[in-house]
Design an enzyme around this catalytic site. Structure first.
Site, PDB file in Angstrom:
ATOM      1  N   CYS A   1     -99.465  11.323 100.987  1.00 37.03           N
ATOM      2  CA  CYS A   1     -99.183  10.182 101.851  1.00 37.03           C
ATOM      3  C   CYS A   1     -98.195  10.574 102.954  1.00 37.03           C
ATOM      4  O   CYS A   1     -98.580  11.254 103.884  1.00 37.03           O
ATOM      5  CB  CYS A   1     -98.709   8.993 101.011  1.00 37.03           C
ATOM      6  SG  CYS A   1     -99.021   7.431 101.861  1.00 37.03           S
TER       7      CYS A   1
ATOM      8  N   HIS B   1    -102.719   8.509  97.269  1.00 38.20           N
ATOM      9  CA  HIS B   1    -101.823   8.886  96.166  1.00 38.20           C
ATOM     10  C   HIS B   1    -102.618   9.366  94.950  1.00 38.20           C
ATOM     11  O   HIS B   1    -102.846   8.599  94.018  1.00 38.20           O
ATOM     12  CB  HIS B   1    -100.943   7.694  95.769  1.00 38.20           C
ATOM     13  CG  HIS B   1     -99.925   7.337  96.797  1.00 38.20           C
ATOM     14  ND1 HIS B   1     -98.696   7.959  96.868  1.00 38.20           N
ATOM     15  CD2 HIS B   1     -99.949   6.427  97.798  1.00 38.20           C
ATOM     16  CE1 HIS B   1     -98.007   7.446  97.881  1.00 38.20           C
ATOM     17  NE2 HIS B   1     -98.749   6.512  98.462  1.00 38.20           N
TER      18      HIS B   1
ATOM     19  N   GLU C   1    -101.648  11.007  92.596  1.00 38.48           N
ATOM     20  CA  GLU C   1    -100.822  10.998  91.369  1.00 38.48           C
ATOM     21  C   GLU C   1    -101.055   9.757  90.513  1.00 38.48           C
ATOM     22  O   GLU C   1    -100.640   9.712  89.358  1.00 38.48           O
ATOM     23  CB  GLU C   1     -99.332  11.149  91.718  1.00 38.48           C
ATOM     24  CG  GLU C   1     -98.658   9.947  92.376  1.00 38.48           C
ATOM     25  CD  GLU C   1     -98.755   9.940  93.906  1.00 38.48           C
ATOM     26  OE1 GLU C   1     -99.705  10.543  94.450  1.00 38.48           O
ATOM     27  OE2 GLU C   1     -97.890   9.313  94.545  1.00 38.48           O
TER      28      GLU C   1
HETATM   29  N1  GLN Z   1     -94.265   5.563 105.341  1.00 31.35           N
HETATM   30  C1  GLN Z   1     -95.602   6.016 105.464  1.00 31.35           C
HETATM   31  C2  GLN Z   1     -96.559   4.896 105.812  1.00 31.35           C
HETATM   32  O1  GLN Z   1     -96.245   3.753 105.638  1.00 31.35           O
HETATM   33  C3  GLN Z   1     -96.061   6.712 104.187  1.00 31.35           C
HETATM   34  C4  GLN Z   1     -96.167   5.790 103.018  1.00 31.35           C
HETATM   35  C5  GLN Z   1     -96.200   6.516 101.701  1.00 31.35           C
HETATM   36  O2  GLN Z   1     -95.884   7.691 101.611  1.00 31.35           O
HETATM   37  N2  GLN Z   1     -96.579   5.822 100.651  1.00 31.35           N
HETATM   38  O3  GLN Z   1     -97.659   5.141 106.250  1.00 31.35           O
END
Ligand code: GLN
Length: 533
Positions: free
Chosen positions: A379, A505, A507
């Site tokens: 992400c 994600h 994970e």
């Molecule tokens: N802050 C980034 C976004 O909002 C990444 C979010 C995250 O890593 N879950 O896109």
């Protein structure tokens, strides 16, 4: 349909969630279908708006629910798929009760904790239990907490609506060891059971968290004062190597036999091969790698829970012990701090929000790229990789994401179109499962071994397609896309052994006996890097 309710006594952080998950695993192994649910007494609607300092990781489900990290344990230990029904907070209850009140559903009545709030609680138990043999419900917090009372009262009422023998209460408690006296103390547990009985609940099984093995005398004493048979006083010591020992430990204490007996279930004992094999691999791995996790909450035990677990799973798949080096991103802005990166066999940059630590993370991505070190960006970690490549390979010195620099002339990562209208913070990110199509000839496609996958998301920003052609021309290839909306989901670096950034994600979809393919592939690349070093 059978119900197990799990409460906690004496202190918080007893590992009730893990206990619930491990009991679920044992019952599932006996051929029963199990689902696990968590009640959280706080007033937030969900943990999505809470800081990792308050709450640890926010665990995201397929349906986009932002939930308590215990749901991560439930999904890792059992196979039941979870939804927003599996995490109920006081915030959701009051939200629903007040909406009904304003609509006029209770017209003429005084709206009260009993029965209106407790009815919402009971409804959720019925709803979440549909279609399975056993529903396990864990109540967050500690018995005696004011906030938790309506939940415990809800459970009491619920049990009176059921046939005797269909509901089981398990109380997880702590036996503190007093070094000066050289003994385990039972009084706090006695008192917390007394507190439960005050509300009208008599636990059937007592799970005792303890650092020292429990003597027979202690067991008898607890049985006597807490009004449970001695065989239902269960010892749960701290695990030696890994949380995945817990099902084996509880099975040695016959917890599953007791549950099956008390609930009158016909579910014979089964061999524990699956869990034995995992624990053996964890205890006696053939290889070892060191992975640096570069984040801003590395001092917190729980902020990157699923990431740490997934690395362990990737290790299990490769018969490898994964040593995690937690690196504070802010330390990487100095030459001295970057020395730490030398001992690594791979770097992982997890998700995150806000600009603190981003420059350090960009350094980490650069180091991995320039030194052919496996890099896995999750992400935010993917967005970091794109920013780094744009600055140092494309030569766009000020490339950034407006999340960190609103004025950047090169927003290589930018706010998603539909996020521009968002005014309310809670539950408004791009959340949950979306399809990702994988491009041929990429590391990701090879790792997954399929053309298309579904992964969970939680973000507002995304790869900016305006820079896609330039990035691809210089060797940052797009490996995965959401074809429906033309969103870039995965980037890779062509002339690099293993450099993968994913907008989702992974994970949240890894299990000890079924490591996520990208985590398994990442650890295998780290092993290779180490072998060639
Ligand atoms: N802050 C980034 C976004 O909002 C990444 C979010 C995250 O890593 N879950 O896109």
């Amino acid at each position: 349909m059978k119900y197990i309710f799990i409460t906690g006594g004496v202190v918080s952080s007893l590992g009730k969630g893990l206990t619930a998950a491990a009991i679920g695993a044992l019952l599932e192994l006996r051929g029963l279908t199990v689902r696990i649910q968590k009640f959280d007494p706080y007033l937030n609607v969900d943990p999505g708006t809470m800081s990792p300092f308050q709450h640890g990781e926010v665990y995201v489900l397929d349906d986009g629910a932002e939930t308590d990290l215990d749901l991560g344990h439930y999904e890792r230990f059992t196979s039941g798929s979870l939804s927003k029904l599996n995490n109920l907070t006081s915030g959701q209850i009051y939200d629903s009760v007040i909406t009904k009140e304003r609509r006029g559903d209770y017209l003429g009545k005084t709206v009260q904790v009993i029965p209106h709030v407790t009815n919402e609680i009971k409804d959720r138990i019925y709803e979440a239990g549909e279609g399975v043999d056993i529903l396990i419900t864990e109540i967050g917090g500690t018995i005696g907490d004011i906030e938790g009372l309506p939940f415990v009262e809800g459970l009491r009422q619920f049990s009176t609506e059921q046939t005797r023998g269909d509901v089981l209460f398990i109380h997880v408690t702590l036996l503190p060891f007093l070094a000066a006296a050289g003994e385990l103390k039972t009084k706090p547990s006695q008192q917390s059971v007394a507190k439960l009985r005050e509300i009208g609940i008599q636990p059937d099984i007592l799970v005792c968290r303890t650092e020292e093995p429990m003597s027979d005398e202690v067991r008898q004493k607890l049985a006597m004062f807490c009004n449970v048979p001695a065989k239902a006083v269960i010892e749960e010591c701290d695990v030696e190597t890994s949380i995945y020992e817990l099902p084996l430990m509880l099975q040695r204490e016959n917890v599953d036999d007791l549950v099956v007996e008390y609930l009158g279930l016909d579910a014979p004992d089964k061999p524990m091969d699956k869990w034995n094999d995992i624990v053996r691999r964890l205890k006696y791995p053939a290889h070892k790698v060191t992975i640096g996790v570069v984040g801003k909450y590395i001092e917190l035990q729980d902020a990157y829970k699923s990431v740490y677990e997934s690395l362990t799973h990737g290790g299990i798949a490769n018969d490898t012990k994964v040593i995690v080096e937690r690196i504070d991103a802010e330390d990487l802005t100095t030459e001295e701090g970057r020395e730490n990166l030398r001992k690594l066999d791979g770097i992982l940059v997890p998700g995150g929000f806000g600009d603190r630590g981003t420059e350090g993370k960009i350094w980490a991505a650069r180091y991995a790229r320039e030194n052919n070190l496996p890099y896995f960006g999750l992400c935010l970690g993917m967005q970091i990789a794109v920013i780094e490549f744009s600055r140092n390979v494309l030569g766009l010195a000020d490339a950034n994401s407006p999340e960190f620099d609103e004025q950047t002339p090169h927003p290589v990562v930018h706010l998603m179109e539909d996020q521009k209208e968002v005014t309310q913070k809670g539950g408004s990110m791009r959340l949950g499962a979306y399809k990702c199509d994988l491009l041929e000839g990429t590391v990701s496609r090879k790792a997954y071994g399929s053309e298309s996958v579904s992964e969970r998301h939680r973000h507002r920003y995304e790869f900016n397609n305006a820079y896609r052609a330039d990035l691809e021309a210089k060797g940052m290839r797009v490996a995965g896309v959401n074809s429906k909306r033309d969103l870039v989901e995965i980037v890779e670096i062509e002339d690099h052994p293993w450099f993968v950034g994913v907008q989702f994600h992974p994970e949240f979809k890894s299990k000890p006996f079924l490591a996520h393919p990208l985590f398994a592939s990442f650890i295998s690349a780290a092993l290779e890097k180490k072998a060639n070093a």
